[in-house]
Design an enzyme around this catalytic site. Structure first.
Site, PDB file in Angstrom:
ATOM      1  N   ARG A 160       0.852  -1.209   0.000  1.00 41.36           N
ATOM      2  CA  ARG A 160       0.000   0.000   0.000  1.00 41.36           C
ATOM      3  C   ARG A 160       0.879   1.247   0.000  1.00 41.36           C
ATOM      4  O   ARG A 160       0.671   2.156  -0.785  1.00 41.36           O
ATOM      5  CB  ARG A 160      -0.929   0.000   1.209  1.00 41.36           C
ATOM      6  CG  ARG A 160      -2.269  -0.664   0.971  1.00 41.36           C
ATOM      7  CD  ARG A 160      -2.179  -2.041   0.322  1.00 41.36           C
ATOM      8  NE  ARG A 160      -3.489  -2.672   0.227  1.00 41.36           N
ATOM      9  CZ  ARG A 160      -4.028  -3.427   1.193  1.00 41.36           C
ATOM     10  NH1 ARG A 160      -3.351  -3.680   2.302  1.00 41.36           N
ATOM     11  NH2 ARG A 160      -5.223  -3.945   1.036  1.00 41.36           N
ATOM     12  N   ASP A 189      -0.197  -6.208  -3.637  1.00 43.02           N
ATOM     13  CA  ASP A 189      -1.614  -5.951  -3.385  1.00 43.02           C
ATOM     14  C   ASP A 189      -2.187  -5.231  -4.597  1.00 43.02           C
ATOM     15  O   ASP A 189      -1.479  -5.047  -5.598  1.00 43.02           O
ATOM     16  CB  ASP A 189      -1.817  -5.160  -2.080  1.00 43.02           C
ATOM     17  CG  ASP A 189      -3.097  -5.600  -1.370  1.00 43.02           C
ATOM     18  OD1 ASP A 189      -4.180  -5.426  -1.954  1.00 43.02           O
ATOM     19  OD2 ASP A 189      -3.014  -6.137  -0.247  1.00 43.02           O
ATOM     20  N   HIS A 260      -6.892  -9.306  -4.304  1.00 39.88           N
ATOM     21  CA  HIS A 260      -5.862  -8.282  -4.076  1.00 39.88           C
ATOM     22  C   HIS A 260      -4.758  -8.335  -5.133  1.00 39.88           C
ATOM     23  O   HIS A 260      -3.577  -8.175  -4.814  1.00 39.88           O
ATOM     24  CB  HIS A 260      -5.263  -8.449  -2.669  1.00 39.88           C
ATOM     25  CG  HIS A 260      -6.186  -7.986  -1.567  1.00 39.88           C
ATOM     26  ND1 HIS A 260      -6.547  -6.668  -1.396  1.00 39.88           N
ATOM     27  CD2 HIS A 260      -6.835  -8.681  -0.604  1.00 39.88           C
ATOM     28  CE1 HIS A 260      -7.369  -6.563  -0.351  1.00 39.88           C
ATOM     29  NE2 HIS A 260      -7.574  -7.775   0.136  1.00 39.88           N
ATOM     30  N   GLU A 322     -10.034 -12.021   1.321  1.00 40.40           N
ATOM     31  CA  GLU A 322     -10.865 -11.008   0.665  1.00 40.40           C
ATOM     32  C   GLU A 322     -10.893 -11.167  -0.855  1.00 40.40           C
ATOM     33  O   GLU A 322     -10.555 -10.244  -1.585  1.00 40.40           O
ATOM     34  CB  GLU A 322     -10.368  -9.611   1.062  1.00 40.40           C
ATOM     35  CG  GLU A 322     -10.459  -9.378   2.566  1.00 40.40           C
ATOM     36  CD  GLU A 322      -9.925  -8.021   3.014  1.00 40.40           C
ATOM     37  OE1 GLU A 322     -10.469  -7.484   4.001  1.00 40.40           O
ATOM     38  OE2 GLU A 322      -8.962  -7.501   2.412  1.00 40.40           O
ATOM     39  N   TRP A 388      -7.150 -13.956  11.318  1.00 42.22           N
ATOM     40  CA  TRP A 388      -7.237 -12.495  11.464  1.00 42.22           C
ATOM     41  C   TRP A 388      -8.651 -12.011  11.733  1.00 42.22           C
ATOM     42  O   TRP A 388      -8.844 -11.044  12.452  1.00 42.22           O
ATOM     43  CB  TRP A 388      -6.640 -11.797  10.229  1.00 42.22           C
ATOM     44  CG  TRP A 388      -7.444 -11.872   8.969  1.00 42.22           C
ATOM     45  CD1 TRP A 388      -7.519 -12.924   8.103  1.00 42.22           C
ATOM     46  CD2 TRP A 388      -8.278 -10.844   8.410  1.00 42.22           C
ATOM     47  NE1 TRP A 388      -8.342 -12.621   7.047  1.00 42.22           N
ATOM     48  CE2 TRP A 388      -8.825 -11.344   7.204  1.00 42.22           C
ATOM     49  CE3 TRP A 388      -8.621  -9.538   8.810  1.00 42.22           C
ATOM     50  CZ2 TRP A 388      -9.695 -10.601   6.403  1.00 42.22           C
ATOM     51  CZ3 TRP A 388      -9.477  -8.795   8.011  1.00 42.22           C
ATOM     52  CH2 TRP A 388     -10.005  -9.332   6.821  1.00 42.22           C
ATOM     53  N   TYR A 413      -4.014  -5.474  15.020  1.00 40.87           N
ATOM     54  CA  TYR A 413      -3.929  -4.606  13.840  1.00 40.87           C
ATOM     55  C   TYR A 413      -3.446  -3.212  14.238  1.00 40.87           C
ATOM     56  O   TYR A 413      -4.201  -2.400  14.771  1.00 40.87           O
ATOM     57  CB  TYR A 413      -5.288  -4.559  13.120  1.00 40.87           C
ATOM     58  CG  TYR A 413      -5.420  -5.668  12.079  1.00 40.87           C
ATOM     59  CD1 TYR A 413      -4.920  -6.943  12.340  1.00 40.87           C
ATOM     60  CD2 TYR A 413      -6.003  -5.437  10.839  1.00 40.87           C
ATOM     61  CE1 TYR A 413      -5.016  -7.960  11.397  1.00 40.87           C
ATOM     62  CE2 TYR A 413      -6.103  -6.449   9.886  1.00 40.87           C
ATOM     63  CZ  TYR A 413      -5.607  -7.711  10.176  1.00 40.87           C
ATOM     64  OH  TYR A 413      -5.694  -8.704   9.234  1.00 40.87           O
ATOM     65  N   ASP A 415      -2.704  -0.739  12.450  1.00 43.50           N
ATOM     66  CA  ASP A 415      -3.241   0.417  11.725  1.00 43.50           C
ATOM     67  C   ASP A 415      -4.468   0.970  12.462  1.00 43.50           C
ATOM     68  O   ASP A 415      -4.918   2.075  12.165  1.00 43.50           O
ATOM     69  CB  ASP A 415      -3.594   0.067  10.270  1.00 43.50           C
ATOM     70  CG  ASP A 415      -4.529  -1.131  10.144  1.00 43.50           C
ATOM     71  OD1 ASP A 415      -4.504  -2.028  11.030  1.00 43.50           O
ATOM     72  OD2 ASP A 415      -5.297  -1.178   9.165  1.00 43.50           O
ATOM     73  N   TRP A 463      -0.768  -2.603   8.417  1.00 49.08           N
ATOM     74  CA  TRP A 463      -1.314  -2.278   7.091  1.00 49.08           C
ATOM     75  C   TRP A 463      -1.075  -0.795   6.858  1.00 49.08           C
ATOM     76  O   TRP A 463      -1.262   0.019   7.770  1.00 49.08           O
ATOM     77  CB  TRP A 463      -2.800  -2.607   7.035  1.00 49.08           C
ATOM     78  CG  TRP A 463      -3.066  -4.056   7.246  1.00 49.08           C
ATOM     79  CD1 TRP A 463      -3.547  -4.649   8.372  1.00 49.08           C
ATOM     80  CD2 TRP A 463      -2.822  -5.118   6.317  1.00 49.08           C
ATOM     81  NE1 TRP A 463      -3.636  -6.009   8.191  1.00 49.08           N
ATOM     82  CE2 TRP A 463      -3.194  -6.330   6.935  1.00 49.08           C
ATOM     83  CE3 TRP A 463      -2.333  -5.180   5.005  1.00 49.08           C
ATOM     84  CZ2 TRP A 463      -3.099  -7.577   6.304  1.00 49.08           C
ATOM     85  CZ3 TRP A 463      -2.241  -6.413   4.382  1.00 49.08           C
ATOM     86  CH2 TRP A 463      -2.619  -7.594   5.023  1.00 49.08           C
ATOM     87  N   THR A 464      -0.667  -0.439   5.649  1.00 51.35           N
ATOM     88  CA  THR A 464      -0.129   0.908   5.469  1.00 51.35           C
ATOM     89  C   THR A 464      -0.931   1.802   4.527  1.00 51.35           C
ATOM     90  O   THR A 464      -0.376   2.719   3.934  1.00 51.35           O
ATOM     91  CB  THR A 464       1.337   0.825   4.978  1.00 51.35           C
ATOM     92  OG1 THR A 464       1.353   0.097   3.739  1.00 51.35           O
ATOM     93  CG2 THR A 464       2.225   0.137   5.987  1.00 51.35           C
ATOM     94  N   GLU A 465      -2.233   1.549   4.403  1.00 50.01           N
ATOM     95  CA  GLU A 465      -3.025   2.482   3.589  1.00 50.01           C
ATOM     96  C   GLU A 465      -2.787   3.929   4.040  1.00 50.01           C
ATOM     97  O   GLU A 465      -2.696   4.840   3.217  1.00 50.01           O
ATOM     98  CB  GLU A 465      -4.530   2.177   3.727  1.00 50.01           C
ATOM     99  CG  GLU A 465      -4.995   0.933   3.003  1.00 50.01           C
ATOM    100  CD  GLU A 465      -4.963  -0.307   3.884  1.00 50.01           C
ATOM    101  OE1 GLU A 465      -4.191  -0.339   4.865  1.00 50.01           O
ATOM    102  OE2 GLU A 465      -5.719  -1.253   3.582  1.00 50.01           O
TER     103      GLU A 465
END
Ligand code: ACM
Length: 552
Positions: A160, A189, A260, A322, A388, A413, A415, A463-465
């Site tokens: 991300r 991703d 993804h 997902e 998860w 998580y 994030d 997670w790095t959005e």
């Protein structure tokens, strides 16, 4: 935030706390210009590491000595009854002795030794404190220690937002400081492909950059209008893997399939169901998934073969999370595959795909690891599950006799938001304070002892959005990782009131190491400067963060 972190609550304040520690009444050992260090062959890499780190911080030569003349001695003794990764550390006025069950144990003993020193031991040059010069004194202690879990990990999503190689190396040092032993790299991703694959150069030529990135998570979306990208070459990967190995950290690679995968489909449109699509610029879950054709399977087997060459990790992560099934429902080739293989539905089609990868990895002596969605439609025989979406996936997998790594969102998580304050950066997920990380337990209460033996351990996921720079990474990662490390390593009863002063002292180490962690009492002030409120959200001026614009 302690600005003079040398004011420790006591001489001995360790994170993670060891199994057994006794402090002796004597004065301990002072390191000086005459102090030598020795190591037997099996402990040689820790000798190199310790001399470099402590030598830089103290300015002392710390010459290599022999067992007879060295004040600090490192050795491996698998017969010492310490257990895997365990060590004993004895400091008295005569010297400091680290005995490890194995090379990892010696390394952890040396990490503990460093924590016994003043926090300036985490700087990379001596600090001038004038007449109040730092005395490099190790208190007299006797410590026996070994980890609770063998999987103590952190996942870093470099898909991300890419993090440069030097930041990944720095992150590895910070994991090692906390006695963590797995770095899981989320390498692909929808929004980017981050690892060079020689056989398929377009993956990085075309899919390692996107035109822009979504800011925050508003509807309709707002974008920053700036390209973002980067990738690791195979030489970069070899360097990262070797650097981690020298710190007893296994790097577990993840290539996320069959969802993804927009970036890969952009590079090679024949991988998907709908032709060319751009590299993703929004965050979320998207319909564009891999086609389940022989060509796609062969493509990914070749990709995983190159990964196997690069990463010695016994585990190879194939994602599996997902993956919407709409395109397969409408795809002639997917429906044909379902009929040919006698599958019940699209869930079983995903399982069929993952099983082919499981066979492939197993033939090559590796183990498939996947997110808990790989349970749906039937678990591949060799699979290990990363649970998860709560604990349910881990419970089901452990009961079916599969190994699991527990990473439930609610406690793992990083994030997720650290408080409800409007001054926190983009707030996603549920509240996950450092004390929530600390007090939760990785083993689901429902499991019997026999089932719980399948829990390899636990990890945190970054997670790095909304984490686009190393500063933001520090803020989200620390000190929650410090609390997590004690949960993953230590066996003692976790009591936040007991831990908090130790953590406060530990922040002094992070300060000395230059980590911009989130203070325990609230957001960092630079988040609240005009124009920075809610950084990463629409309207915040990204260029005022001091990071500079992020351009190719
Ligand atoms: C995940 O958070 N999608 C594994």
């Amino acid at each position: 935030m302690p600005d003079n972190p040398r004011t420790a609550p006591s001489d001995v304040s360790l994170v993670p706390v060891p199994r057994e520690i006794t402090t002796e009444g004597t004065e301990g050992l002072v390191l000086d210009a005459a102090t030598r260090i020795s190591a037997d062959q099996a402990a040689a890499s820790t000798l190199t590491w310790l001399r470099r780190e402590l030598g830089a911080a103290t300015g002392l030569p710390l010459a290599v000595g022999h067992e007879e003349d060295a004040r600090i001695r490192l050795s491996v003794d698998p017969t010492a009854g310490l257990g895997p990764e365990g060590y004993r550390l004895i400091v008295d006025v005569e010297g400091a002795l680290v005995v490890g069950h194995d090379a990892a144990g010696v390394f952890y003993g040396a990490q503990t030794l460093r924590q016994l020193l003043p926090v300036d031991a985490y700087r990379s040059a001596p600090v001038d404190r004038g007449t109040d010069a730092t005395e490099w004194r190790l208190p007299a202690v006797r410590i026996t220690d070994a980890p609770r879990f063998r999987w103590r990990g952190a996942m870093l999503d470099i898909a991300r937002h890419f993090q440069p190689r030097r930041e990944i190396l720095r992150f590895i040092d910070l994991l090692a400081l906390h006695k963590l032993n797995v770095l899981h790299l989320h390498l692909t991703d929808d929004q980017g492909w981050r690892v060079e694959i020689r056989r398929y150069p377009k993956l990085t030529e075309l899919a390692s950059w996107r035109t822009e990135s979504q800011l925050g998570s508003t509807e309709p979306p707002v974008f920053d209008g700036r390209p973002h990208g980067g990738f690791l070459t195979q030489d970069d990967i070899r360097e990262i893997v070797a650097y981690a190995a020298a710190r007893h950290i296994t790097v577990v690679p993840e290539i996320d399939v069959p969802g993804h995968s927009q970036a890969a489909i952009h590079a090679y449109p024949e991988l998907g169901e709908v032709g060319d699509i751009p590299v993703g610029t929004r965050w979320g879950i998207f319909e564009e998934v891999l086609a389940v054709t022989d060509h796609v399977l062969d493509f990914y087997k070749n990709v995983f073969d190159e990964l196997i060459e690069l990463f010695p990790s016994p585990y190879i992560h194939v994602g599996g999370d997902e993956c919407p099934k709409t395109q397969w429902k409408n795809s002639a080739s997917a429906q044909q595959r379902i009929r040919d293989e006698g599958l019940a539905d699209e869930e079983e089609l995903q399982s069929w795909f993952i099983r082919r990868l499981d066979d492939h990895l197993t033939e090559r002596g590796r183990r498939l690891l996947g997110w808990d969605e790989i349970l749906e439609g039937g678990l591949a025989p060799g699979a290990t599950v990363m649970s998860w979406r709560g604990e349910e996936g881990g419970i089901a997998a452990a009961r079916a006799g599969h190994d699991v790594v527990m990473v439930p969102t609610a406690t793992s998580y990083l994030d997720y938001k650290q408080s409800e304050s409007p001054d926190e950066p983009v707030k996603v997920g549920t509240l996950l304070r450092v004390e929530d990380v600390y007090t939760s337990d990785p083993i689901p209460a429902e499991l019997t002892e026999k089932e719980a033996a399948h829990v390899l351990g636990t990890q945190v996921n970054l997670w790095t959005e909304h984490i686009d720079t190393p500063r933001r990474l520090d803020y989200m990662a620390f000190p929650r990782i410090s609390a997590f490390a004690e949960k993953a390593w230590s066996t003692h009863r976790r009591d936040w009131a007991e831990f908090e002063p130790r953590l406060a002292h530990h922040l002094g180490r992070l300060d000395a190491a230059g980590v911009e962690y989130r203070p325990l009492d609230g957001p960092r002030p630079w988040h609240t400067r005009p124009g920075l409120r809610g950084w990463g959200e629409p309207g915040a001026d990204a260029d005022t963060t001091g990071q500079g614009p992020d351009r190719p």
